[in-house]
Scaffold this motif. Structure first.
Motif, PDB file in Angstrom:
ATOM      1  N   PRO A 276      -0.559  -2.170  -1.085  1.00 45.40           N
ATOM      2  CA  PRO A 276      -0.872  -0.887  -1.738  1.00 45.40           C
ATOM      3  C   PRO A 276      -2.220  -0.301  -1.337  1.00 45.40           C
ATOM      4  CG  PRO A 276       0.041  -2.426  -3.329  1.00 45.40           C
ATOM      5  CD  PRO A 276      -0.204  -3.206  -2.067  1.00 45.40           C
ATOM      6  N   LEU A 277      -3.165  -1.161  -0.960  1.00 37.23           N
ATOM      7  CA  LEU A 277      -4.489  -0.682  -0.575  1.00 37.23           C
ATOM      8  C   LEU A 277      -4.626  -0.458   0.932  1.00 37.23           C
ATOM      9  CD1 LEU A 277      -6.775  -2.905  -2.834  1.00 37.23           C
ATOM     10  CD2 LEU A 277      -6.071  -0.534  -3.206  1.00 37.23           C
ATOM     11  N   GLY A 278      -3.588  -0.777   1.689  1.00 40.56           N
ATOM     12  CA  GLY A 278      -3.675  -0.632   3.135  1.00 40.56           C
ATOM     13  C   GLY A 278      -4.669  -1.595   3.764  1.00 40.56           C
ATOM     14  N   ALA A 279      -4.844  -2.759   3.142  1.00 40.99           N
ATOM     15  CA  ALA A 279      -5.823  -3.744   3.619  1.00 40.99           C
ATOM     16  C   ALA A 279      -5.196  -4.607   4.716  1.00 40.99           C
ATOM     17  CB  ALA A 279      -6.317  -4.599   2.461  1.00 40.99           C
ATOM     18  N   ARG A 280      -5.066  -4.046   5.904  1.00 35.80           N
ATOM     19  CA  ARG A 280      -4.350  -4.700   6.993  1.00 35.80           C
ATOM     20  C   ARG A 280      -5.145  -5.828   7.649  1.00 35.80           C
ATOM     21  NH1 ARG A 280      -3.907  -1.896  11.101  1.00 35.80           N
ATOM     22  NH2 ARG A 280      -5.277  -0.149  10.576  1.00 35.80           N
ATOM     23  N   HIS A 281      -6.429  -5.893   7.344  1.00 36.77           N
ATOM     24  CA  HIS A 281      -7.281  -6.899   7.986  1.00 36.77           C
ATOM     25  C   HIS A 281      -7.721  -7.982   6.998  1.00 36.77           C
ATOM     26  CE1 HIS A 281      -7.300  -4.389  11.537  1.00 36.77           C
ATOM     27  NE2 HIS A 281      -7.664  -3.364  10.793  1.00 36.77           N
ATOM     28  N   THR A 282      -6.951  -8.138   5.940  1.00 31.26           N
ATOM     29  CA  THR A 282      -7.225  -9.171   4.939  1.00 31.26           C
ATOM     30  C   THR A 282      -6.052 -10.140   4.908  1.00 31.26           C
ATOM     31  OG1 THR A 282      -8.514  -7.602   3.613  1.00 31.26           O
ATOM     32  CG2 THR A 282      -7.748  -9.601   2.505  1.00 31.26           C
ATOM     33  N   SER A 283      -6.351 -11.434   4.854  1.00 32.62           N
ATOM     34  CA  SER A 283      -5.297 -12.447   4.890  1.00 32.62           C
ATOM     35  C   SER A 283      -5.751 -13.691   4.144  1.00 32.62           C
ATOM     36  CB  SER A 283      -4.951 -12.800   6.342  1.00 32.62           C
ATOM     37  OG  SER A 283      -6.094 -13.336   7.014  1.00 32.62           O
ATOM     38  N   LEU A 284      -4.791 -14.581   3.907  1.00 34.68           N
ATOM     39  CA  LEU A 284      -5.086 -15.872   3.281  1.00 34.68           C
ATOM     40  C   LEU A 284      -4.492 -16.964   4.162  1.00 34.68           C
ATOM     41  CD1 LEU A 284      -6.185 -17.625   1.039  1.00 34.68           C
ATOM     42  CD2 LEU A 284      -4.132 -17.129  -0.305  1.00 34.68           C
ATOM     43  N   PRO A 285      -5.216 -17.357   5.209  1.00 30.10           N
ATOM     44  CA  PRO A 285      -4.688 -18.363   6.143  1.00 30.10           C
ATOM     45  C   PRO A 285      -4.771 -19.764   5.563  1.00 30.10           C
ATOM     46  CG  PRO A 285      -6.902 -17.741   6.769  1.00 30.10           C
ATOM     47  CD  PRO A 285      -6.540 -16.869   5.602  1.00 30.10           C
ATOM     48  N   ARG A 286      -3.852 -20.619   5.984  1.00 34.09           N
ATOM     49  CA  ARG A 286      -3.920 -22.030   5.616  1.00 34.09           C
ATOM     50  C   ARG A 286      -4.819 -22.800   6.581  1.00 34.09           C
ATOM     51  NH1 ARG A 286       0.499 -24.016   2.387  1.00 34.09           N
ATOM     52  NH2 ARG A 286       0.923 -22.394   0.852  1.00 34.09           N
ATOM     53  N   GLY A 287      -4.932 -22.299   7.818  1.00 32.55           N
ATOM     54  CA  GLY A 287      -5.691 -23.006   8.843  1.00 32.55           C
ATOM     55  C   GLY A 287      -7.154 -22.613   8.867  1.00 32.55           C
ATOM     56  N   ALA A 288      -7.814 -22.986   9.961  1.00 30.27           N
ATOM     57  CA  ALA A 288      -9.264 -22.822  10.061  1.00 30.27           C
ATOM     58  C   ALA A 288      -9.696 -21.674  10.967  1.00 30.27           C
ATOM     59  CB  ALA A 288      -9.897 -24.120  10.566  1.00 30.27           C
ATOM     60  N   ARG A 289      -8.816 -21.174  11.826  1.00 29.99           N
ATOM     61  CA  ARG A 289      -9.243 -20.185  12.813  1.00 29.99           C
ATOM     62  C   ARG A 289      -9.275 -18.786  12.216  1.00 29.99           C
ATOM     63  NH1 ARG A 289     -10.309 -22.377  17.336  1.00 29.99           N
ATOM     64  NH2 ARG A 289     -10.770 -20.351  18.232  1.00 29.99           N
ATOM     65  N   LEU A 290     -10.350 -18.064  12.550  1.00 27.83           N
ATOM     66  CA  LEU A 290     -10.515 -16.687  12.093  1.00 27.83           C
ATOM     67  C   LEU A 290      -9.919 -15.714  13.099  1.00 27.83           C
ATOM     68  CD1 LEU A 290     -14.232 -16.730  10.846  1.00 27.83           C
ATOM     69  CD2 LEU A 290     -12.159 -16.773   9.450  1.00 27.83           C
TER      70      LEU A 290
ATOM     71  N   ILE B 204      -9.682 -16.509   1.206  1.00 28.86           N
ATOM     72  CA  ILE B 204      -9.328 -15.225   1.828  1.00 28.86           C
ATOM     73  C   ILE B 204     -10.293 -14.871   2.955  1.00 28.86           C
ATOM     74  CG2 ILE B 204      -9.326 -12.722   1.403  1.00 28.86           C
ATOM     75  CD1 ILE B 204      -7.861 -13.232  -1.180  1.00 28.86           C
ATOM     76  N   VAL B 205      -9.740 -14.298   4.006  1.00 29.90           N
ATOM     77  CA  VAL B 205     -10.496 -13.746   5.132  1.00 29.90           C
ATOM     78  C   VAL B 205     -10.336 -12.234   5.098  1.00 29.90           C
ATOM     79  CG1 VAL B 205     -10.603 -13.592   7.649  1.00 29.90           C
ATOM     80  CG2 VAL B 205     -10.228 -15.812   6.543  1.00 29.90           C
ATOM     81  N   SER B 206     -11.436 -11.515   5.225  1.00 27.49           N
ATOM     82  CA  SER B 206     -11.374 -10.058   5.189  1.00 27.49           C
ATOM     83  C   SER B 206     -12.477  -9.487   6.073  1.00 27.49           C
ATOM     84  CB  SER B 206     -11.507  -9.553   3.735  1.00 27.49           C
ATOM     85  OG  SER B 206     -11.238  -8.170   3.642  1.00 27.49           O
ATOM     86  N   THR B 207     -12.673  -8.192   6.007  1.00 24.86           N
ATOM     87  CA  THR B 207     -13.747  -7.505   6.725  1.00 24.86           C
ATOM     88  C   THR B 207     -14.567  -6.722   5.704  1.00 24.86           C
ATOM     89  OG1 THR B 207     -12.498  -5.455   7.055  1.00 24.86           O
ATOM     90  CG2 THR B 207     -12.211  -7.191   8.716  1.00 24.86           C
ATOM     91  N   PRO B 208     -15.809  -6.371   6.024  1.00 18.66           N
ATOM     92  CA  PRO B 208     -16.569  -5.536   5.088  1.00 18.66           C
ATOM     93  C   PRO B 208     -15.836  -4.251   4.720  1.00 18.66           C
ATOM     94  CG  PRO B 208     -18.055  -6.469   6.710  1.00 18.66           C
ATOM     95  CD  PRO B 208     -16.657  -6.831   7.156  1.00 18.66           C
ATOM     96  N   ASN B 209     -15.164  -3.620   5.671  1.00 15.38           N
ATOM     97  CA  ASN B 209     -14.427  -2.382   5.368  1.00 15.38           C
ATOM     98  C   ASN B 209     -13.316  -2.622   4.354  1.00 15.38           C
ATOM     99  OD1 ASN B 209     -15.890  -0.642   7.018  1.00 15.38           O
ATOM    100  ND2 ASN B 209     -14.568  -0.966   8.791  1.00 15.38           N
ATOM    101  N   ASP B 210     -12.479  -3.637   4.599  1.00 10.17           N
ATOM    102  CA  ASP B 210     -11.380  -3.941   3.677  1.00 10.17           C
ATOM    103  C   ASP B 210     -11.902  -4.376   2.313  1.00 10.17           C
ATOM    104  OD1 ASP B 210      -9.301  -3.334   5.389  1.00 10.17           O
ATOM    105  OD2 ASP B 210      -8.364  -5.313   5.270  1.00 10.17           O
ATOM    106  N   LEU B 211     -12.951  -5.183   2.317  1.00 10.92           N
ATOM    107  CA  LEU B 211     -13.496  -5.690   1.058  1.00 10.92           C
ATOM    108  C   LEU B 211     -14.065  -4.555   0.217  1.00 10.92           C
ATOM    109  CD1 LEU B 211     -14.071  -8.126  -0.688  1.00 10.92           C
ATOM    110  CD2 LEU B 211     -16.128  -8.570   0.681  1.00 10.92           C
ATOM    111  N   ASN B 212     -14.701  -3.602   0.859  1.00 11.21           N
ATOM    112  CA  ASN B 212     -15.196  -2.423   0.146  1.00 11.21           C
ATOM    113  C   ASN B 212     -14.051  -1.661  -0.515  1.00 11.21           C
ATOM    114  OD1 ASN B 212     -17.852  -1.536  -0.310  1.00 11.21           O
ATOM    115  ND2 ASN B 212     -18.206  -1.194   1.866  1.00 11.21           N
ATOM    116  N   ALA B 213     -12.974  -1.461   0.226  1.00 10.51           N
ATOM    117  CA  ALA B 213     -11.825  -0.722  -0.313  1.00 10.51           C
ATOM    118  C   ALA B 213     -11.210  -1.457  -1.497  1.00 10.51           C
ATOM    119  CB  ALA B 213     -10.787  -0.502   0.782  1.00 10.51           C
ATOM    120  N   PHE B 214     -11.083  -2.781  -1.370  1.00 12.24           N
ATOM    121  CA  PHE B 214     -10.533  -3.563  -2.480  1.00 12.24           C
ATOM    122  C   PHE B 214     -11.402  -3.451  -3.719  1.00 12.24           C
ATOM    123  CE2 PHE B 214     -10.987  -7.492  -4.928  1.00 12.24           C
ATOM    124  CZ  PHE B 214      -9.732  -7.540  -5.516  1.00 12.24           C
ATOM    125  N   MET B 215     -12.719  -3.623  -3.554  1.00 14.83           N
ATOM    126  CA  MET B 215     -13.575  -3.657  -4.730  1.00 14.83           C
ATOM    127  C   MET B 215     -13.660  -2.304  -5.420  1.00 14.83           C
ATOM    128  SD  MET B 215     -14.924  -5.872  -6.616  1.00 14.83           S
ATOM    129  CE  MET B 215     -15.027  -7.355  -5.598  1.00 14.83           C
TER     130      MET B 215
END
Length: 387
Positions: free
Chosen positions: A224-238, A272-283
């Motif tokens: 719903p927020l269009g946060a395409r660069h946010t994810s919840l990976p199980r592994g370690a690689r970014l 969660i892994v995100s970006t400053p842009n996505d995190l700003n939109a979420f908050m």
């Protein structure tokens, strides 16, 4: 996430570049020509620069302030000491315990859909967990008044994580580390921050819907927020590009631990892994109440005395997966986070019109360094609130 130190980390192949050499102030949108930075901008820039560089500063820092459509990006130091490139608002990063706000968003959205209730208990939704925990409610989990023991403080978990931070844990078994322990106090009687709380929140969401938490996160929050660069990976690689995270002792060598930590170790509590842009939109959406009904928003913003653990700017009080920060310049809502390699703050005004992310690419610890960082964070909050 507590300040667990990793034992196995990749070695850097190049010497540390001077962290302050790449400091810059950028105004956005990128194509617009903004005015020359004023004295306040220069003071903020200088304050951020003072937090980076040897012998004990972070390699890099980035703060993104947004008022409506106006965005300012302040940055100092480097995102990657090997290449020397500066941090960018589109860099992926571990958001640490700010992930708790996302699990809160999932749960509260389910409350609005009548699929969960704030009064639902562990005994009702997760009856296989210890009987001693059964009276704990969803509300108490979200507000850290549950009394659940923190699994990240368990010696067995710490030993496994320290031996191999990249190992994949089964998120559904994380609470097993403390399943033989009683509650720390009577549920609802006081506040105590616990990483176990948001693991239980995610498990409740799964139990109520029959869907994986990762799917609920996508359907109810990210999409719903269009946060395409946010994810919840199980592994370690970014995902690339990413803001490299570092560990070091003052005066010692830097160790790049960006891809050394498995998200599964902290899952809904900090993975969660995100970006400053996505995190700003979420908050802006979450802290501003846009994701919730008025009634659920009212429950979310009923505050109790908050945390002394990585407390953020000013004085904090705890709501439901959200903190209220009262600073010398006014109030913002949001969350902090710290994990090996990263220190985070994400806040927004209560109306959601202004937001800020503040990131250092190392885990800040020690009373003096934390106090210095909190002062700079408060300066940035004041800049955000300034008319």
């Amino acid at each position: 996430m507590p300040a667990a130190r990793t034992r196995t980390r990749p070695r850097l192949t190049a010497a540390l570049l001077a962290a302050g050499a790449c400091a810059a102030l950028v105004t956005a949108p990128a194509h617009a020509e903004g005015p020359r930075p004023d004295d306040r901008d220069r003071a903020l820039h200088k304050a951020l620069e003072d937090l980076v560089g040897p012998p004990d500063g972070a390699p890099g820092a980035i703060a993104v302030l947004q008022r409506g459509r106006d965005v300012k990006v302040y940055r100092a130091g480097v995102a990657d000491v090997e290449s020397g490139r500066p941090p960018k608002p589109g860099d992926h990063m571990r958001i640490a315990s700010v992930a708790k706000a996302y699990s809160g968003a999932v749960a509260l959205r389910l409350v609005d859909r009548d699929e969960l209730r704030l009064g639902d208990t562990i005994g009702k939704r997760l009856p296989w967990l210890p009987a001693a925990w059964h009276k704990v409610t969803l509300r108490q989990l979200l507000q850290h008044t549950s009394g659940l023991p923190d699994y990240t403080e368990d010696p067995d978990f710490i030993e496994l994580f320290a031996a191999d931070p990249s190992r994949e844990f089964d998120p559904h078994r994380l609470l097993d580390f403390v399943a033989d322990e009683p509650l720390r106090f009577r549920p609802g009687s006081r506040y105590r921050y616990s990483n176990s709380d948001n693991i239980a929140v995610a498990l409740m969401a799964e139990a109520a819907t029959g869907r994986r938490y990762e799917e609920l996160l996508q359907r109810l929050v990210l999409r719903p927020l269009g946060a395409r660069h946010t994810s919840l990976p199980r592994g370690a690689r970014l995902p690339r590009p990413y803001l490299h995270g570092y560990a070091f002792d003052p005066g010692g060598p830097l160790e790049d631990i960006s891809n050394a930590i498995s998200g599964s170790a902290v899952w809904a509590s900090g993975g969660i892994v995100s970006t400053p842009n996505d995190l700003n939109a979420f908050m802006r959406a979450y802290a501003g109440g846009r994701l919730l009904s008025k009634e659920t928003r009212k429950q979310q913003t009923t505050w109790v005395k908050g945390s002394s653990v990585n407390p953020g700017p000013g004085r904090n009080e705890a709501g439901l997966a959200l903190f209220k920060y009262t600073t010398r310049c006014g109030v913002v809502h949001g969350h902090t986070g710290t994990i090996p390699g990263y220190t985070q703050l994400a806040v927004a005004t209560p109306d959601g019109r202004r937001s800020m992310t503040f990131t250092l690419n190392t885990q800040v610890s020690g009373a003096e360094k934390v106090a210095r960082m909190r002062k700079v964070q408060e300066d940035f909050v004041c800049a955000l609130l300034r008319h």
